[in-house]
Motif scaffolding. Structure first.
Motif, PDB file in Angstrom:
ATOM      1  N   MET A  83       0.849  -1.190   0.000  1.00 17.54           N
ATOM      2  CA  MET A  83       0.000   0.000   0.000  1.00 17.54           C
ATOM      3  C   MET A  83       0.884   1.237   0.000  1.00 17.54           C
ATOM      4  O   MET A  83       1.874   1.311   0.720  1.00 17.54           O
ATOM      5  CB  MET A  83      -0.907   0.048   1.234  1.00 17.54           C
ATOM      6  CG  MET A  83      -1.788   1.290   1.268  1.00 17.54           C
ATOM      7  SD  MET A  83      -2.801   1.447   2.753  1.00 17.54           S
ATOM      8  CE  MET A  83      -1.564   1.842   3.980  1.00 17.54           C
ATOM      9  N   THR A 105      -2.402  -1.533  -3.341  1.00 18.21           N
ATOM     10  CA  THR A 105      -3.358  -0.441  -3.503  1.00 18.21           C
ATOM     11  C   THR A 105      -2.673   0.913  -3.316  1.00 18.21           C
ATOM     12  O   THR A 105      -1.557   0.993  -2.791  1.00 18.21           O
ATOM     13  CB  THR A 105      -4.514  -0.531  -2.488  1.00 18.21           C
ATOM     14  OG1 THR A 105      -3.977  -0.472  -1.159  1.00 18.21           O
ATOM     15  CG2 THR A 105      -5.326  -1.802  -2.658  1.00 18.21           C
ATOM     16  N   HIS A 107      -3.826   4.743  -1.767  1.00 23.55           N
ATOM     17  CA  HIS A 107      -4.884   5.411  -1.000  1.00 23.55           C
ATOM     18  C   HIS A 107      -4.627   6.915  -0.984  1.00 23.55           C
ATOM     19  O   HIS A 107      -3.559   7.369  -0.580  1.00 23.55           O
ATOM     20  CB  HIS A 107      -4.946   4.869   0.431  1.00 23.55           C
ATOM     21  CG  HIS A 107      -6.066   5.457   1.226  1.00 23.55           C
ATOM     22  ND1 HIS A 107      -7.381   5.164   0.974  1.00 23.55           N
ATOM     23  CD2 HIS A 107      -6.065   6.346   2.250  1.00 23.55           C
ATOM     24  CE1 HIS A 107      -8.149   5.837   1.813  1.00 23.55           C
ATOM     25  NE2 HIS A 107      -7.371   6.565   2.596  1.00 23.55           N
ATOM     26  N   SER A 164      -9.362   4.558  -1.907  1.00 27.26           N
ATOM     27  CA  SER A 164      -8.325   3.599  -2.279  1.00 27.26           C
ATOM     28  C   SER A 164      -8.554   3.183  -3.725  1.00 27.26           C
ATOM     29  O   SER A 164      -9.697   3.006  -4.152  1.00 27.26           O
ATOM     30  CB  SER A 164      -8.368   2.370  -1.370  1.00 27.26           C
ATOM     31  OG  SER A 164      -7.875   2.695  -0.101  1.00 27.26           O
ATOM     32  N   ARG A 165      -7.450   3.026  -4.451  1.00 30.13           N
ATOM     33  CA  ARG A 165      -7.525   2.635  -5.848  1.00 30.13           C
ATOM     34  C   ARG A 165      -6.659   1.403  -6.075  1.00 30.13           C
ATOM     35  O   ARG A 165      -5.565   1.286  -5.522  1.00 30.13           O
ATOM     36  CB  ARG A 165      -7.033   3.773  -6.752  1.00 30.13           C
ATOM     37  CG  ARG A 165      -7.861   5.031  -6.669  1.00 30.13           C
ATOM     38  CD  ARG A 165      -9.284   4.764  -7.088  1.00 30.13           C
ATOM     39  NE  ARG A 165     -10.042   5.989  -7.205  1.00 30.13           N
ATOM     40  CZ  ARG A 165     -11.342   6.034  -7.419  1.00 30.13           C
ATOM     41  NH1 ARG A 165     -12.030   4.909  -7.545  1.00 30.13           N
ATOM     42  NH2 ARG A 165     -11.971   7.178  -7.500  1.00 30.13           N
ATOM     43  N   ASP A 166      -7.170   0.493  -6.904  1.00 32.10           N
ATOM     44  CA  ASP A 166      -6.452  -0.748  -7.158  1.00 32.10           C
ATOM     45  C   ASP A 166      -5.460  -0.580  -8.309  1.00 32.10           C
ATOM     46  O   ASP A 166      -5.328   0.492  -8.902  1.00 32.10           O
ATOM     47  CB  ASP A 166      -7.431  -1.901  -7.429  1.00 32.10           C
ATOM     48  CG  ASP A 166      -8.292  -1.694  -8.678  1.00 32.10           C
ATOM     49  OD1 ASP A 166      -8.001  -0.770  -9.481  1.00 32.10           O
ATOM     50  OD2 ASP A 166      -9.244  -2.461  -8.855  1.00 32.10           O
ATOM     51  N   ASN A 167      -4.776  -1.673  -8.615  1.00 30.43           N
ATOM     52  CA  ASN A 167      -3.754  -1.632  -9.653  1.00 30.43           C
ATOM     53  C   ASN A 167      -4.320  -1.324 -11.041  1.00 30.43           C
ATOM     54  O   ASN A 167      -3.655  -0.666 -11.848  1.00 30.43           O
ATOM     55  CB  ASN A 167      -2.992  -2.960  -9.694  1.00 30.43           C
ATOM     56  CG  ASN A 167      -1.969  -3.067  -8.590  1.00 30.43           C
ATOM     57  OD1 ASN A 167      -1.444  -2.076  -8.119  1.00 30.43           O
ATOM     58  ND2 ASN A 167      -1.685  -4.292  -8.169  1.00 30.43           N
TER      59      ASN A 167
END
Length: 196
Positions: A83, A105, A107, A164-167
């Motif tokens: 993260m 992730t 954030h 939060s943002r994913d890959n």
């Protein structure tokens, strides 16, 4: 009687040095990081490859380290190991090459201010704090926006909501170039950063 620890073998120039970092950002941490990087730069590496995870910390220390990394005379690679959050998102963007491990992730959130138990404030102090928080978010948004495909409006929206943002999102918006597992060659030079 114990034997003294032998000195570390010399590092040949032109190598990639892997630096493991899993900490927050404050003045003490950044001062130690800059000293470590300065010592590593003295051996003239080709690349400093950061295996990086951070919950963030102070905006000013993070921006100081961002600018320091941008000034170094070697390639900088950042690899999100789990993260990258808060002010650490600025530091992550200092690298021209950015990767993220599967399941990692990013954030984004706005700035906060902690009040001590005995701290009292008046209207003037509240206005000052609001100005500090606004300017901190402005600086973070501007630096991040300059290094990826996110617009300042998108960044400010994430700051406001705390997201939060994913890959997949990170790749689509230029936060990273690739999702990949970290691989350290068997003969690699590795350094683990420790605050203590």
């Amino acid at each position: 009687m114990s034997q003294p620890t032998p000195p570390a073998p010399p590092i040949p120039p032109g190598q990639t040095i892997y630096v493991t970092f899993n900490s927050g950002f404050d003045e003490k941490t950044v001062n130690k990081l800059m000293l470590l990087c300065t010592n590593l730069i003295n051996v003239k590496p080709k690349c400093l490859y950061f295996l990086f995870s951070s919950g963030g910390g102070g905006v000013d220390p993070a921006i100081t380290f961002y600018n320091f990394l941008r000034a170094l005379p070697c390639e900088i690679v950042m690899h999100n190991m789990s993260m990258v959050a808060s002010s650490a998102t600025v530091v992550f963007h200092a690298a021209d090459v950015r990767y993220s491990s599967p399941g990692s992730t990013f954030h984004f959130h706005g700035l906060t201010w902690g009040f001590g138990a005995a701290e009292t404030v008046n209207r003037s102090r509240l206005d000052e704090l609001q100005s500090i928080l606004n300017e901190g978010e402005n600086r973070m948004a501007s630096l991040i926006q300059s290094r990826c495909k996110l617009t300042e409006e998108m960044i400010r929206g994430m700051f406001k909501q705390g997201q939060s943002r994913d890959n997949a999102y990170a790749h689509a918006h230029g936060i990273i170039q690739e999702v990949r597992e970290p691989k350290i060659p068997a003969d690699a030079i590795t350094v683990t950063f420790s605050v203590d």
